[in-house]
Scaffold this active site. Structure first.
Site, PDB file in Angstrom:
ATOM      1  N   GLY A 104       0.660  -1.312   0.059  1.00  0.00           N
ATOM      2  CA  GLY A 104       0.077   0.091  -0.188  1.00  0.00           C
ATOM      3  C   GLY A 104       0.891   1.382  -0.037  1.00  0.00           C
TER       4      GLY A 104
ATOM      5  N   PRO B 138       4.686  -5.464  -0.692  1.00  0.00           N
ATOM      6  CA  PRO B 138       4.696  -4.359  -1.614  1.00  0.00           C
ATOM      7  C   PRO B 138       4.719  -4.388  -3.121  1.00  0.00           C
ATOM      8  CG  PRO B 138       7.080  -4.965  -1.026  1.00  0.00           C
ATOM      9  CD  PRO B 138       6.043  -5.996  -0.121  1.00  0.00           C
ATOM     10  N   GLY B 139       4.037  -3.574  -3.685  1.00  0.00           N
ATOM     11  CA  GLY B 139       3.929  -3.644  -5.225  1.00  0.00           C
ATOM     12  C   GLY B 139       4.314  -2.467  -5.822  1.00  0.00           C
TER      13      GLY B 139
ATOM     14  N   ARG C 218      -4.901   3.339 -15.739  1.00  0.00           N
ATOM     15  CA  ARG C 218      -5.267   4.013 -14.636  1.00  0.00           C
ATOM     16  C   ARG C 218      -5.679   5.621 -14.785  1.00  0.00           C
ATOM     17  NH1 ARG C 218      -1.410   5.711 -11.813  1.00  0.00           N
ATOM     18  NH2 ARG C 218      -2.434   5.254  -9.773  1.00  0.00           N
TER      19      ARG C 218
ATOM     20  N   TYR D 201      -9.033   5.647 -12.610  1.00  0.00           N
ATOM     21  CA  TYR D 201      -8.946   6.256 -11.405  1.00  0.00           C
ATOM     22  C   TYR D 201      -8.931   7.607 -11.602  1.00  0.00           C
ATOM     23  CZ  TYR D 201      -7.185   1.530 -10.426  1.00  0.00           C
ATOM     24  OH  TYR D 201      -6.824   0.247 -10.293  1.00  0.00           O
TER      25      TYR D 201
ATOM     26  N   CYS E  58     -12.088   4.914 -29.148  1.00  0.00           N
ATOM     27  CA  CYS E  58     -13.274   5.565 -29.458  1.00  0.00           C
ATOM     28  C   CYS E  58     -14.114   5.473 -27.966  1.00  0.00           C
ATOM     29  CB  CYS E  58     -13.856   5.092 -30.356  1.00  0.00           C
ATOM     30  SG  CYS E  58     -13.165   5.195 -32.099  1.00  0.00           S
TER      31      CYS E  58
ATOM     32  N   TYR F 233       0.879  -1.692 -12.186  1.00  0.00           N
ATOM     33  CA  TYR F 233      -0.549  -1.399 -12.709  1.00  0.00           C
ATOM     34  C   TYR F 233      -0.675  -0.940 -13.834  1.00  0.00           C
ATOM     35  CZ  TYR F 233      -0.918  -2.671  -7.580  1.00  0.00           C
ATOM     36  OH  TYR F 233      -0.757  -3.044  -6.416  1.00  0.00           O
TER      37      TYR F 233
END
Ligand SMILES: *Cc1c(COP(=O)(O)O)cnc(C)c1O
Length: 423
Positions: A243, A279-280, A317, A321, A346, A375
């Protein structure tokens, strides 16, 4: 710090000019830096060197599942946090020892639970009593014991985007923290249920830009740990999830791994457990860019539209988001322009930025979306029949294609027109 820097007026990945990769591999293409990945892996590990026991580090595979990335991190001593049978298979294929693999996820199927048991992974993070019972019964029938931790939902607001917040009471993840004791009792007493329920786990969300929600969640975990032990349960492992956020904009400040490590050491003092981390983004985010070429620049109402050959199917992303990615020319002239940056898809959602001041760009110029190593490629789709984006890893003056571009034709090859439409 990353290894995507301007040299002699041109953006390089380590010692390779990005224009060379664009010419050889085409665009759009993700470009990763081996040195940056290794640096991030080491900085994160170093930040946790002050803990009472050596921690277990499991890279969140979903942030970047490329086999080359997993191999690199496994050489740095990282295990894997996987959330599907597909990710489990990749982690094993990349050579990660099964005992270093943690299986997370709210909806593991029976087949996935079996695959994890069969591989003898290190830990299942179960997310409900029901899942624990199912896993324990399979293990019993196979005459093995499933090592696991219970994921709890601490009901803290991570202060991040709603869609990547996972630790509020109404999120689907984990069990309510105040029910954990009762679920431990149920699972440890259930007949024909071969679990080694050895730990508790938490993961409250992604891209956290403030340590205080994490600190509150860990404190709650600490009191749960004491309660469980008082009730006679043996807890040897606590998984603190992932996170930690990364800067997406020049000048943005996020908590450093060192600050995170100090907070963790302070809160977990005296816990007497092996701490686990997943962890990512903090490892992968700034270790990759998405390299793209400008198709053309089109007049707009206020500002021109810079239409690039990368789109929301390659980097989701911003569309998902509203996320910000810095956008820089590969050969900046020093001139700047106001523009909207869009892809060719489109959908109005295929917009990377509106009213942004950027390096001046013209048709044919190269540019990058930064902080695209996490991501990014992993969320790619083939929407608009665009195929799947390629990935490259740079190593000093060398580079390799680590994922081929999958052309639209190859995707169509997997489709069939049934006989009943042919007659
Ligand atoms: C996504 C995820 C992570 C990684 O999160 P980052 O923000 O990329 O560090 C870790 N653990 C679990 C269970 C996850 O779902």
């Amino acid at each position: 710090m990353d290894h995507f820097q301007i040299r002699n007026g041109e953006l390089y990945a380590e010692n390779v000019p990005l224009s060379r990769i664009a010419d050889k591999v085409g665009t759009p293409v993700y470009v990763y830096s081996r040195a940056t990945f290794e640096r991030h892996a080491r900085v994160f590990k170093e930040a946790l060197s002050g803990l009472e026991k050596p921690p277990h580090l499991a890279f969140a595979v979903k942030s970047n599942p490329n086999l080359a990335v997993l191999k690199l991190l496994s050489r740095e001593g990282y295990g894997a946090d996987v959330v599907s049978g597909g990710e489990l298979a990749r982690a094993l294929q990349a050579g990660m020892p099964a005992r270093d693999i943690v299986f997370s996820g709210v909806g593991k199927t029976r087949e996935e639970l079996q695959a994890g048991l069969e591989a003898k992974i290190g830990q299942f993070n179960i997310e409900s009593a029901e899942e624990g019972l199912e896993l324990g019964r399979i293990a019993q029938s196979w005459d093995v014991v499933a090592p696991c931790a219970l994921r709890v939902n601490p009901d803290v607001d991570a202060g991040t985007h709603d869609k990547i917040s996972t630790g509020k009471a109404d999120n689907k993840f984990g069990v309510p923290i105040n029910r954990a004791g009762e679920i431990f009792d149920t699972l440890t007493k259930a007949p024909d249920c071969a679990l080694n329920l050895r730990g508790i786990a938490v993961h409250i969300g992604s891209q956290l830009s403030d340590l205080s929600p994490l600190e509150r969640a860990f404190e709650k975990l600490g009191s749960l740990l004491r309660d469980l032990r008082a009730a006679g349960h043996t807890i040897t492992h606590v998984d603190l999830g992932g996170g930690l956020g990364v800067p997406y904009r020049k000048g943005e400040v996020t908590p450093s791994p060192a600050e995170y490590g100090e907070m963790v050491a302070r809160i977990t003092k005296g816990w007497d457990v092996t701490l686990m981390f997943e962890p990512g983004r903090v490892i992968a985010g700034n270790a990759g860019v998405l390299l793209t070429r400008v198709i053309r620049v089109k007049k707009g109402l206020n500002h021109p539209f810079v239409i690039v050959d990368a789109a929301m199917n390659d980097l989701a992303r911003p569309a998902l988001y509203g996320a910000w990615h810095d956008f820089d020319a590969v050969r900046p002239s020093g001139e700047r322009m106001m523009a909207n940056i869009v892809g060719p898809i489109c959908e109005t959602g295929d917009t990377f930025a509106m009213d942004r001041e950027i390096d001046a760009l013209a048709s044919g110029d190269l540019a990058v979306f930064r902080t695209a190593g996490a991501y990014g490629a992993t969320m790619a789709s083939s929407y608009n029949s665009r195929g799947f984006v390629a990935e490259v890893m740079v190593d000093g003056s060398d580079y390799a294609v680590v994922a081929d571009r999958i052309l639209p034709g190859a995707i169509a090859d997997a489709e069939r027109v049934p006989d009943f439409l042919l007659s």
